[in-house]
Design an enzyme around this catalytic site. Structure first.
Site, PDB file in Angstrom:
ATOM      1  N   HIS A   1      10.556  45.754  35.460  1.00  0.00           N
ATOM      2  CA  HIS A   1       9.832  44.169  35.590  1.00  0.00           C
ATOM      3  C   HIS A   1      10.299  43.298  36.517  1.00  0.00           C
ATOM      4  O   HIS A   1       9.766  42.361  36.825  1.00  0.00           O
ATOM      5  CB  HIS A   1       9.862  43.951  34.126  1.00  0.00           C
ATOM      6  CG  HIS A   1      10.952  43.295  33.472  1.00  0.00           C
ATOM      7  ND1 HIS A   1      11.953  44.008  33.106  1.00  0.00           N
ATOM      8  CD2 HIS A   1      11.456  41.866  33.317  1.00  0.00           C
ATOM      9  CE1 HIS A   1      13.076  43.286  32.463  1.00  0.00           C
ATOM     10  NE2 HIS A   1      12.863  42.018  32.902  1.00  0.00           N
TER      11      HIS A   1
ATOM     12  N   ASP B   1      21.338  50.208  31.689  1.00  0.00           N
ATOM     13  CA  ASP B   1      20.252  49.122  31.154  1.00  0.00           C
ATOM     14  C   ASP B   1      19.994  48.337  32.344  1.00  0.00           C
ATOM     15  O   ASP B   1      18.730  47.932  32.436  1.00  0.00           O
ATOM     16  CB  ASP B   1      20.716  48.349  30.001  1.00  0.00           C
ATOM     17  CG  ASP B   1      19.945  47.576  29.502  1.00  0.00           C
ATOM     18  OD1 ASP B   1      18.703  47.830  29.069  1.00  0.00           O
ATOM     19  OD2 ASP B   1      20.471  46.079  29.361  1.00  0.00           O
TER      20      ASP B   1
ATOM     21  N   HIS C   1      17.172  47.470  37.520  1.00  0.00           N
ATOM     22  CA  HIS C   1      16.832  46.249  38.237  1.00  0.00           C
ATOM     23  C   HIS C   1      17.607  45.777  39.312  1.00  0.00           C
ATOM     24  O   HIS C   1      17.232  45.435  40.331  1.00  0.00           O
ATOM     25  CB  HIS C   1      16.950  45.142  37.122  1.00  0.00           C
ATOM     26  CG  HIS C   1      16.499  45.474  35.591  1.00  0.00           C
ATOM     27  ND1 HIS C   1      14.972  45.984  35.888  1.00  0.00           N
ATOM     28  CD2 HIS C   1      16.563  45.186  34.332  1.00  0.00           C
ATOM     29  CE1 HIS C   1      14.539  46.118  34.427  1.00  0.00           C
ATOM     30  NE2 HIS C   1      15.450  45.741  33.611  1.00  0.00           N
TER      31      HIS C   1
ATOM     32  N   LYS D   1      26.372  41.117  29.498  1.00  0.00           N
ATOM     33  CA  LYS D   1      25.819  40.427  28.537  1.00  0.00           C
ATOM     34  C   LYS D   1      26.835  39.645  28.146  1.00  0.00           C
ATOM     35  O   LYS D   1      27.997  39.824  28.195  1.00  0.00           O
ATOM     36  CB  LYS D   1      25.598  41.524  27.302  1.00  0.00           C
ATOM     37  CG  LYS D   1      24.482  42.463  27.644  1.00  0.00           C
ATOM     38  CD  LYS D   1      23.128  42.021  27.062  1.00  0.00           C
ATOM     39  CE  LYS D   1      22.023  43.072  27.224  1.00  0.00           C
ATOM     40  NZ  LYS D   1      20.784  42.515  27.531  1.00  0.00           N
TER      41      LYS D   1
HETATM   42  C1  BG6 Z   1      15.753  44.734  30.144  1.00  0.00           C
HETATM   43  C2  BG6 Z   1      17.190  45.248  29.595  1.00  0.00           C
HETATM   44  O1  BG6 Z   1      15.209  45.576  30.963  1.00  0.00           O
HETATM   45  O2  BG6 Z   1      15.899  43.542  31.035  1.00  0.00           O
HETATM   46  C3  BG6 Z   1      17.668  43.841  28.643  1.00  0.00           C
HETATM   47  O3  BG6 Z   1      16.852  46.107  28.805  1.00  0.00           O
HETATM   48  C4  BG6 Z   1      17.756  42.807  29.397  1.00  0.00           C
HETATM   49  O4  BG6 Z   1      18.774  44.203  28.231  1.00  0.00           O
HETATM   50  C5  BG6 Z   1      16.365  42.312  30.188  1.00  0.00           C
HETATM   51  O5  BG6 Z   1      18.131  41.649  28.796  1.00  0.00           O
HETATM   52  C6  BG6 Z   1      16.587  41.295  30.926  1.00  0.00           C
HETATM   53  O6  BG6 Z   1      15.309  40.914  31.717  1.00  0.00           O
HETATM   54  P1  BG6 Z   1      15.050  39.264  32.234  1.00  0.00           P
HETATM   55  O7  BG6 Z   1      13.906  39.487  32.847  1.00  0.00           O
HETATM   56  O8  BG6 Z   1      15.369  38.432  30.783  1.00  0.00           O
HETATM   57  O9  BG6 Z   1      16.022  39.117  33.164  1.00  0.00           O
END
Ligand code: BG6
Ligand code: NDP
Length: 496
Positions: A178, A235, A240, A340
């Site tokens: 995402h 994760d 990401h 986190k």
């Molecule tokens: C997710 C993780 O893919 O992305 C989560 O599994 C994380 O642990 C999240 O909190 C963060 O996404 P964003 O868009 O809030 O930065």
């Protein structure tokens, strides 16, 4: 855009309720969905169409008036089908349901399958779909959206890919990361390649080093069971952060389309310098948050979170110093960190430019920085040196700061809205391709091996910037992490 059915596997789950349905409703409210469509929620829980809509409707209460007003008409497109993946008969029933709705919603044979179940089911669902002839594109497109995580390590990611490819072709598969759906991540391409101001300096000649930070204030919340098995490396870092890095560091594609863009991101990923165990001892820091009180709130230690093993050695923080061995980036360190229970939520890229060669202003050479704020307060900050007004040549640092929120026009789509819209359109540009996922796992696998074999794990108090060792990772190079939120003082930053 053609009419289509979308089947969401994992319909009773958290992601469907919190993200997918909301995003679809917002698209509907903005008239961005096809003329007609149907959404089928599929999971084991027992719902009627009405009780399923009722279950979802709670998530809509905090939306804008336009979205809330759209809910009634939108929810009329939603129905529910009980599906247990251990029962292949359920897929024949689902097939019949799709056929009925395809007729009433004029969708032909177009179907999007969204896998939002536990990852252990990502292999079996495509097999059931194939066995029931639900992958066949002779009457319309069949697209498979797969949520993260795609695999648990290199071997399992390869196995999963092979398994899914037995039922769906690569062009039918849309792997979700995402972060690629975030407006600010996509803007990296425009910022870099549509601006003569920045394009020429985006390389080792002008850039001294780069930081990418993805920090969160939240802990693991209700996802302790999943997270304890995953950790920050799987994760956030493997997917990401590496995707953001590759968008930031890639060569210009000769066209903006799925194939050219993804060729370039893979090429740069292939240049990530492989991590030896010795590199990792020097350049990797893993941390886990401990109990603390932040702004009067008592925060539990990670090991006391629900679903987490009280002896857990899972990392909730990771910092890595890495290199990209290619012409553009040779010798430039990239510092990545994510965790986190850090002091705030912020994702940003910071490019530090090299100092000017001859610092004749009382020894001062300004450290120019370009800060790309991915979230929140999306925007771009450029720091540079200014003559302090008055006599002499004293200097001071100032910034030019662009905020998306100041744009007068343009509705910025949330990441899931953008990705769902692209899936309807059949545009795979912002989805991770098989070779990209595999290349990232190849790069990360030594970290997983190191973690298992010998990796030290450092504690950090919840609400601080991670273990001291992460600060030292930069300090020993004469550098310092940028504090992403300005309201924290440098004393708070160092207080560990
Ligand atoms: C997710 C993780 O893919 O992305 C989560 O599994 C994380 O642990 C999240 O909190 C963060 O996404 P964003 O868009 O809030 O930065
Ligand atoms: P949940 O545990 O909340 O939901 C899992 C869903 O899968 C439920 O609807 C469950 O429903 C269904 N399910 C489980 N087993 C079966 C089965 N045998 N047959 C059919 N359905 C089944 O998970 P999330 O919604 O949090 O996450 C879903 C996926 O999305 C995960 O892979 C996660 O990694 C990913 N993801 C989640 C994010 C989030 O913020 N939640 C963020 C990014 C990715 P039932 O029990 O009724 O069958």
């Amino acid at each position: 855009m053609e009419n289509s059915i979308i089947v969401i596997f994992g319909a009773s789950g958290d992601l469907t309720r919190r993200k997918l349905i909301l995003s679809l409703c917002r698209l509907f409210a903005s008239n961005l969905l096809p003329e007609d469509f149907a959404i089928i929620g599929a999971s084991r829980s027992i719902y009627t169409n009405e009780s399923f809509r009722e279950h979802l409707s709670g998530a809509i209460t905090e939306e804008s008036e336009t979205v809330r007003n759209a809910w009634k008409a939108f929810s009329g497109h939603i129905s529910y089908q009980t599906v247990d993946t251990s029962d292949s008969g359920n897929f024949s029933e689902l097939k019949e349901r799709i056929a009925t709705l395809a007729k009433s919603h004029n969708c032909g044979g177009n179907v999007i399958y969204y896998l939002a179940t536990p990852p252990s089911l990502y292999g079996i669902i495509p097999e059931h779909l194939k066995a029931a002839g639900m992958n066949d594109e002779s009457d319309g497109f069949k697209r498979l959206l797969v949520e993260k995580p795609f695999g648990y390590d290199l071997a399992s990611a390869r196995q999963l890919d092979t398994r899914i490819h037995r039922s769906f072709d690569e062009k039918q598969i849309y792997r979700i990361d995402h972060y690629l759906g975030k407006e600010t991540v996509q803007n990296l391409l425009v910022f870099r390649f549509a601006n003569t101001l920045f394009e020429p300096i985006w390389n080792r000649r002008y850039i001294d080093h780069v930081e990418i930070t993805g920090c969160e204030f939240i802990g693991v919340e209700k996802r302790g069971g999943y997270y304890d098995d995953a950790g920050a490396v799987r994760d956030m870092l493997q997917n990401h952060l590496l995707q953001v890095l590759s968008m930031m560091a890639m060569e210009p594609p000769s066209k903006i389309n799925a194939s050219f863009m993804r060729d370039e991101t893979v090429k740069v990923m292939q240049c990530f310098r492989p991590l030896s165990a010795e590199d990792l001892r020097e350049n990797l820091v893993l941390g886990q948050y401990t109990e603390s009180t932040v702004r009067g709130e008592k925060l539990p230690a990670y090991r006391d979170e629900p679903g987490v093993d009280p002896q857990s050695r899972t990392e909730t923080f990771v910092a890595l110093r890495m290199f990209i061995d290619n012409w553009r980036w040779s010798g430039i360190p990239f510092y990545l960190r994510t965790g986190k229970r850090l002091p705030t939520r912020a994702t940003e890229i910071v490019l530090y430019l090299k100092k000017t060669p001859h610092p004749f202003f009382a020894g001062y050479a300004s450290e120019n920085k370009i800060v790309i704020r991915i979230q929140p307060d999306e925007g771009i900050l450029i720091n540079f040196g200014l003559k302090t007004p008055g006599a002499g040549f004293e200097t001071t640092e100032v910034g030019m700061d662009f905020h998306y929120k100041n744009l007068s026009s343009g509705n910025v789509l949330d990441a899931y809205e953008r990705l769902l819209l692209d899936a309807f359109k059949g545009d795979a540009t912002l989805f991770a391709r098989s070779d990209a996922v595999e290349t990232c796992w190849e790069f990360i696998q030594p970290v997983l091996d190191y973690k298992r074999a010998e990796g030290s794990l450092y504690g950090y108090a919840a609400g601080t910037w991670g273990p001291l060792e992460a600060i030292n990772l930069l300090k020993r190079d004469g550098r310092e992490w940028r504090t992403p939120c300005r309201n924290l003082t440098s004393e708070q930053y160092c207080e560990l």
